[in-house]
Scaffold this motif. Structure first.
Motif, short mmCIF file in Angstrom:
data_model
loop_
_atom_site.label_atom_id
_atom_site.label_comp_id
_atom_site.label_asym_id
_atom_site.label_seq_id
_atom_site.Cartn_x
_atom_site.Cartn_y
_atom_site.Cartn_z
N PRO A 1 1.01 -1.13 0.07
CA PRO A 1 -0.07 -0.03 0.20
C PRO A 1 0.75 1.23 -0.04
O PRO A 1 2.09 1.05 0.38
CB PRO A 1 -0.98 -0.03 1.34
CG PRO A 1 -0.91 -1.56 1.60
CD PRO A 1 0.44 -2.16 1.08
N ALA A 2 0.43 2.34 -0.81
CA ALA A 2 1.14 3.48 -1.14
C ALA A 2 1.81 4.20 0.51
O ALA A 2 3.01 4.39 0.40
CB ALA A 2 0.44 4.47 -1.65
N VAL A 3 0.96 4.28 1.57
CA VAL A 3 1.57 5.08 2.36
C VAL A 3 2.90 4.08 3.29
O VAL A 3 3.60 4.56 3.62
CB VAL A 3 0.43 5.49 3.42
CG1 VAL A 3 1.06 5.79 5.01
CG2 VAL A 3 -0.49 6.35 2.95
N PHE A 4 2.28 2.86 3.33
CA PHE A 4 3.41 2.02 4.04
C PHE A 4 4.78 2.01 3.05
O PHE A 4 5.70 1.73 3.78
CB PHE A 4 2.90 0.87 4.31
CG PHE A 4 3.61 -0.25 5.17
CD1 PHE A 4 3.78 -0.09 6.66
CD2 PHE A 4 4.38 -1.35 4.50
CE1 PHE A 4 4.59 -0.98 7.41
CE2 PHE A 4 5.35 -2.08 5.21
CZ PHE A 4 5.32 -1.87 6.74
N GLY A 5 4.38 2.01 1.77
CA GLY A 5 5.73 1.88 0.72
C GLY A 5 6.34 3.09 1.00
O GLY A 5 7.65 2.92 0.88
N ARG A 6 5.93 4.20 1.24
CA ARG A 6 6.72 5.53 1.22
C ARG A 6 7.41 5.35 2.70
O ARG A 6 8.50 5.86 2.53
CB ARG A 6 5.46 6.70 1.32
CG ARG A 6 6.23 8.05 1.69
CD ARG A 6 7.13 8.12 0.20
NE ARG A 6 7.94 9.36 0.66
CZ ARG A 6 8.03 10.44 0.01
NH1 ARG A 6 7.10 10.33 -1.28
NH2 ARG A 6 8.67 11.45 0.02
N ARG A 7 6.71 4.75 3.70
CA ARG A 7 7.74 4.73 4.75
C ARG A 7 8.92 3.81 4.60
O ARG A 7 10.02 4.00 5.06
CB ARG A 7 6.94 4.06 6.07
CG ARG A 7 5.88 5.30 6.63
CD ARG A 7 5.09 4.71 7.71
NE ARG A 7 4.04 5.74 8.16
CZ ARG A 7 3.01 5.31 8.33
NH1 ARG A 7 2.45 4.04 7.76
NH2 ARG A 7 2.15 6.31 8.79
N MET A 8 8.47 2.57 3.92
CA MET A 8 9.57 1.85 3.55
C MET A 8 10.88 2.35 2.81
O MET A 8 11.87 2.40 3.04
CB MET A 8 9.06 0.60 2.76
CG MET A 8 8.36 -0.26 3.56
SD MET A 8 7.76 -1.62 2.48
CE MET A 8 9.11 -2.49 2.04
N VAL A 9 10.45 3.24 1.73
CA VAL A 9 11.32 3.98 0.79
C VAL A 9 12.04 5.05 1.60
O VAL A 9 13.43 5.17 1.46
CB VAL A 9 10.71 4.41 -0.43
CG1 VAL A 9 11.71 5.42 -1.07
CG2 VAL A 9 10.06 3.34 -1.35
N ASP A 10 11.46 5.65 2.61
CA ASP A 10 11.99 6.64 3.33
C ASP A 10 13.30 6.02 4.18
O ASP A 10 14.43 6.42 4.26
CB ASP A 10 11.10 7.51 4.27
CG ASP A 10 10.25 8.46 3.47
OD1 ASP A 10 10.74 8.66 2.46
OD2 ASP A 10 9.23 9.00 4.03
N ARG A 11 12.89 4.94 4.88
CA ARG A 11 13.72 4.18 5.73
C ARG A 11 14.88 3.77 4.76
O ARG A 11 16.08 3.82 5.17
CB ARG A 11 13.28 3.05 6.30
CG ARG A 11 12.18 3.57 7.38
CD ARG A 11 12.63 3.97 8.79
NE ARG A 11 13.41 5.05 8.57
CZ ARG A 11 13.05 6.49 8.28
NH1 ARG A 11 11.57 6.59 8.29
NH2 ARG A 11 13.93 7.59 8.31
N LEU A 12 14.60 3.08 3.68
CA LEU A 12 15.73 2.57 3.03
C LEU A 12 16.70 3.78 2.38
O LEU A 12 17.97 3.54 2.40
CB LEU A 12 15.09 1.98 1.52
CG LEU A 12 14.58 0.70 1.69
CD1 LEU A 12 13.53 0.19 0.53
CD2 LEU A 12 15.67 -0.39 2.00
N TRP A 13 16.25 4.73 2.15
CA TRP A 13 17.10 6.05 1.69
C TRP A 13 17.68 6.68 2.94
O TRP A 13 18.83 7.21 2.70
CB TRP A 13 16.32 7.05 0.76
CG TRP A 13 16.17 6.48 -0.52
CD1 TRP A 13 15.14 5.82 -1.30
CD2 TRP A 13 17.34 6.57 -1.57
NE1 TRP A 13 15.54 5.55 -2.28
CE2 TRP A 13 16.80 5.74 -2.75
CE3 TRP A 13 18.51 6.79 -1.57
CZ2 TRP A 13 17.27 5.66 -3.87
CZ3 TRP A 13 19.26 6.52 -2.88
CH2 TRP A 13 18.55 5.89 -3.93
#
Length: 199
Positions: free
Chosen positions: A61-73
């Motif tokens: 889901p977009a919101v959770f995915g955004r959190r994942m990408v933020d953590r990755l970067w």
């Protein structure tokens, strides 16, 4: 007739796919030249690509995915290509991730803050955004690149890195209310014996 940009040009938009990135995406197909020809004719049209050989895709889901990408970067090694499509975020990962990640996820203790992840690997296909941003049928689908492929061999995270990002995103989403452990849950019915006094 629209054309792919010259191999040495920089895309006008940072979220546009470079020619090397387009070649990498097309290499997932049996006939990559046919796909590249189609993209030259219609660079603003999405495409359906096979998973499992060149890349796997983890859809969240977009919101959770955004959190994942933020953590990755911010805290991790960065991400591979990332796109959005129909309210979900597509994280491109190393081949084999779709097979390994579900068992790693099952091993963790998750709270209610973690959404279901869809893992696309061998035998699956995903719709990817167009090569270039612009008006087209993808607009109503919310389909676009957030991290566009820009090289012939982009770095792709494996199942362990995606799991790490999931754990960090879940902790961020749930705060202290969500307890996430790296150990499997204890068997509540197991008998425990004190063996410290045995000789």
């Amino acid at each position: 007739m629209s054309r792919l940009p010259h191999p040495h040009t920089v895309p006008a938009n940072a979220c546009d796919v470079t020619p090397e990135g387009a070649a990498w995406l097309a290499s997932a197909e049996t006939y990559p030249q046919g796909l590249l020809t189609g993209w030259r004719a219609r660079p603003t049209a999405p495409a359906v690509l096979s998973c499992g050989t060149v890349f796997d895709v983890v859809s969240v889901p977009a919101v959770f995915g955004r959190r994942m990408v933020d953590r990755l970067w911010h805290d991790g090694p960065g991400s591979g290509p990332v796109a959005t499509h129909r309210g979900r975020m597509l994280l491109f990962a190393a081949p084999g991730t779709a097979r390994r990640l579900p068992s790693l996820l099952a091993w963790e203790e998750w709270g209610s803050a973690v959404p279901s992840l869809l893992c696309h690997g061998a035998g699956d296909a995903v719709t990817v955004p167009p090569l270039a941003a612009g008006p087209g049928p993808d607009d109503r689908l919310g389909s676009r690149w957030l991290v566009a492929p820009d090289s012939r061999h982009p770095w792709l995270p494996g199942a362990d890195v995606v799991l790490w990002a999931c754990v960090r995103a879940a902790r961020e989403a749930g705060g202290s209310a969500v307890r996430i452990s790296i150990f499997p849950p204890r068997d509540q019915g197991a008998k425990v014996y004190d063996v410290s006094r045995r000789r």
